[in-house]
Design a protein around this motif. Structure first.
Motif, PDB file in Angstrom:
ATOM      1  N   GLY A 323       0.820  -1.202   0.000  1.00  0.00           N
ATOM      2  CA  GLY A 323       0.000   0.000   0.000  1.00  0.00           C
ATOM      3  C   GLY A 323       0.853   1.252   0.000  1.00  0.00           C
ATOM      4  O   GLY A 323       2.022   1.240  -0.369  1.00  0.00           O
ATOM      5  N   GLY A 324       0.262   2.336   0.445  1.00  0.00           N
ATOM      6  CA  GLY A 324       0.979   3.607   0.490  1.00  0.00           C
ATOM      7  C   GLY A 324       1.582   3.860   1.850  1.00  0.00           C
ATOM      8  O   GLY A 324       1.257   3.200   2.835  1.00  0.00           O
ATOM      9  N   GLN A 325       2.479   4.841   1.912  1.00  0.00           N
ATOM     10  CA  GLN A 325       3.137   5.212   3.158  1.00  0.00           C
ATOM     11  C   GLN A 325       2.851   6.675   3.469  1.00  0.00           C
ATOM     12  O   GLN A 325       2.571   7.474   2.573  1.00  0.00           O
ATOM     13  CB  GLN A 325       4.650   4.974   3.048  1.00  0.00           C
ATOM     14  CG  GLN A 325       5.007   3.495   2.872  1.00  0.00           C
ATOM     15  CD  GLN A 325       6.463   3.289   2.514  1.00  0.00           C
ATOM     16  OE1 GLN A 325       6.909   3.658   1.424  1.00  0.00           O
ATOM     17  NE2 GLN A 325       7.225   2.683   3.401  1.00  0.00           N
ATOM     18  N   ASP A 326       2.928   7.003   4.751  1.00  0.00           N
ATOM     19  CA  ASP A 326       2.677   8.370   5.218  1.00  0.00           C
ATOM     20  C   ASP A 326       1.331   8.882   4.707  1.00  0.00           C
ATOM     21  O   ASP A 326       0.331   8.201   4.868  1.00  0.00           O
ATOM     22  CB  ASP A 326       3.839   9.284   4.817  1.00  0.00           C
ATOM     23  CG  ASP A 326       5.105   8.998   5.629  1.00  0.00           C
ATOM     24  OD1 ASP A 326       5.073   8.083   6.476  1.00  0.00           O
ATOM     25  OD2 ASP A 326       6.120   9.681   5.418  1.00  0.00           O
ATOM     26  N   HIS A 327       1.286  10.027   4.036  1.00  0.00           N
ATOM     27  CA  HIS A 327       0.004  10.608   3.640  1.00  0.00           C
ATOM     28  C   HIS A 327      -0.676   9.846   2.504  1.00  0.00           C
ATOM     29  O   HIS A 327      -1.850  10.097   2.208  1.00  0.00           O
ATOM     30  CB  HIS A 327       0.189  12.076   3.225  1.00  0.00           C
ATOM     31  CG  HIS A 327       1.009  12.268   1.986  1.00  0.00           C
ATOM     32  ND1 HIS A 327       2.385  12.168   1.982  1.00  0.00           N
ATOM     33  CD2 HIS A 327       0.644  12.528   0.700  1.00  0.00           C
ATOM     34  CE1 HIS A 327       2.841  12.384   0.753  1.00  0.00           C
ATOM     35  NE2 HIS A 327       1.809  12.601  -0.033  1.00  0.00           N
ATOM     36  N   LEU A 328       0.018   8.899   1.882  1.00  0.00           N
ATOM     37  CA  LEU A 328      -0.592   8.083   0.825  1.00  0.00           C
ATOM     38  C   LEU A 328      -1.127   6.756   1.357  1.00  0.00           C
ATOM     39  O   LEU A 328      -1.597   5.926   0.582  1.00  0.00           O
ATOM     40  CB  LEU A 328       0.420   7.813  -0.294  1.00  0.00           C
ATOM     41  CG  LEU A 328       0.874   9.024  -1.115  1.00  0.00           C
ATOM     42  CD1 LEU A 328       1.837   8.604  -2.210  1.00  0.00           C
ATOM     43  CD2 LEU A 328      -0.320   9.759  -1.721  1.00  0.00           C
ATOM     44  N   LYS A 329      -1.056   6.554   2.649  1.00  0.00           N
ATOM     45  CA  LYS A 329      -1.531   5.308   3.233  1.00  0.00           C
ATOM     46  C   LYS A 329      -3.017   5.115   2.933  1.00  0.00           C
ATOM     47  O   LYS A 329      -3.841   5.989   3.196  1.00  0.00           O
ATOM     48  CB  LYS A 329      -1.295   5.322   4.749  1.00  0.00           C
ATOM     49  CG  LYS A 329      -1.527   3.988   5.421  1.00  0.00           C
ATOM     50  CD  LYS A 329      -1.103   4.032   6.887  1.00  0.00           C
ATOM     51  CE  LYS A 329      -1.252   2.669   7.542  1.00  0.00           C
ATOM     52  NZ  LYS A 329      -0.811   2.694   8.964  1.00  0.00           N
TER      53      LYS A 329
END
Length: 383
Positions: A323-329
């Motif tokens: 998946g995404g990390q930080d604000h792209l989670k």
């Protein structure tokens, strides 16, 4: 039965032969048997890095190599330029500030690639910059940065190093460290090198080795001058990850048998098929300028729970995506196509996503992405 597929950008699958070689009885690391293996590994890494320099092998993750690059060449108060374009650009900032360096950033929207003229502009404005720190492939955004062009700019400056995180680019792209003017190039074992995590690889140019003579940041385990002296004698300063180095020998044999140009071509084809297949399914790519050949990121529809989707695909279908990390989670999905990954792995990835998204209520035409990928692959199958 639930067969598992590892389709995240690290760790990546390990070939069966490599697993078997690593499962052989343990040998002692201060023996001629180990030294012969280590010598073969040291020489085998050079063409993949595109260098005549020594490629040092350290027991540690890729972050250990990132830290080693800084503490061995720079000093507290030095000014560095960081391309801050994702989770791992942010990591350069965190490591540099930990050791008291003054950080100037080029802040890039996640998914975009830095432009060479942005780097040049900062270097002109701040001629005292001692190093440019950048990812080649920013794993968190699946974007690639134009390292060759940046190298041409930095190499004109005798007092500035180009330090490149190649963790998801070395072994994916043909990389020419010496020719491009890369001063420090690093990678890790669990990406294109098809091994479990635990090995960090780092090479320094002659220019970078001169910087080590002036560096006063304290270091012990990550002292590259000490490590280089040991590895020139086909041993290590500290206890090495013996099984991983035996596995690396096996990996290099596999890569050489395939042929490095074919390794890079395979990655490019799988990346192209994944990108075009996902676009045929109606998704927008996360990487807007230069998508990476190591992994592809897509933007998920508003309100779609990407975290839940990744979890259920892993637990119920046996497929591990990222998946995404930080604000792209929760907002993006990342699909790997690096390392021990072939055309049919790409077909499996696309077909499973078509079925998975359909199960989650998205309108995805079954077979749309697979058809595009098959068209790309059919002339390259060799059957």
């Amino acid at each position: 039965m639930l067969k598992r597929y590892l389709l995240s950008p690290g760790p990546t699958p390990v070939p069966e032969k490599v697993l078997l070689d690593m499962a052989m009885p343990m040998i002692h690391h201060r023996t001629s048997e180990f030294s012969n293996i280590f010598k073969e590994v040291r020489e085998g890494l050079k063409p993949i890095f595109g260098t005549r320099q020594d490629v040092l092998t350290i027991a540690g993750s890729g972050t250990a190599a990132m830290e080693a690059a800084i503490v061995n060449t720079l000093n507290e108060g030095d000014k560095v330029l960081v391309v801050n374009a994702g989770k791992f650009g942010k990591r350069w900032v965190e490591i540099a500030t930990t050791y008291g360096l003054e950080v100037i950033t080029i802040d890039i929207e996640w998914g975009r690639s830095v432009r060479p003229e942005q780097v040049e502009s900062k270097l002109i404005a701040h001629p005292e910059i001692k190093a440019v720190l950048v990812q080649a492939s920013e794993t968190s955004t699946t974007a690639y940065h134009p390292i060759e062009e940046i190298g041409k700019i930095v190499s004109l400056r005798d007092e500035t190093l180009l330090i490149v995180d190649g963790i998801t680019s070395v072994g994916v792209y043909e990389t020419k460290m010496d020719e491009w003017g890369i001063d420090i190039l690093i990678t890790g074992s669990q990406k294109a090198f098809m091994l479990p995590p635990g090995l960090a690889l780092i090479a320094l140019s002659e220019k970078a080795w001169k910087f080590t003579e002036k560096s006063r940041i304290p270091k012990f385990y990550l002292n590259l001058k000490k490590e280089r002296k040991s590895q020139l004698e086909n041993t290590t300063s500290w206890t090495p990850a013996v099984s991983l180095i035996i596995g690396l020998k096996s990996v290099l044999e596999i890569m050489n048998k395939e042929g490095l140009p074919n390794v890079y071509k395979r990655h490019a084809l799988c990346a192209e098929a994944t990108r075009k297949g996902l676009m045929a399914m109606g998704f927008e790519l996360l990487a807007k300028d230069i998508p990476s050949n190591s992994a592809t990121g897509i933007v998920l529809p508003e309100g779609f729970d990407g975290g839940k989707f990744v979890k259920l695909m892993r637990e119920k279908a046996g497929l591990t995506f990222a998946g995404g990390q930080d604000h792209l989670k929760g907002k993006i999905l990342r699909i790997s196509h690096l390392g021990y990954h072939d055309f049919f792995d790409t077909i499996i990835a696309l077909s499973s996503l078509e079925m998975g998204f359909s199960q989650f209520g998205l309108k995805v035409e079954l077979g749309a992405g697979v058809k595009v990928a098959e068209e790309i692959f059919k002339n390259h199958m060799g059957v």
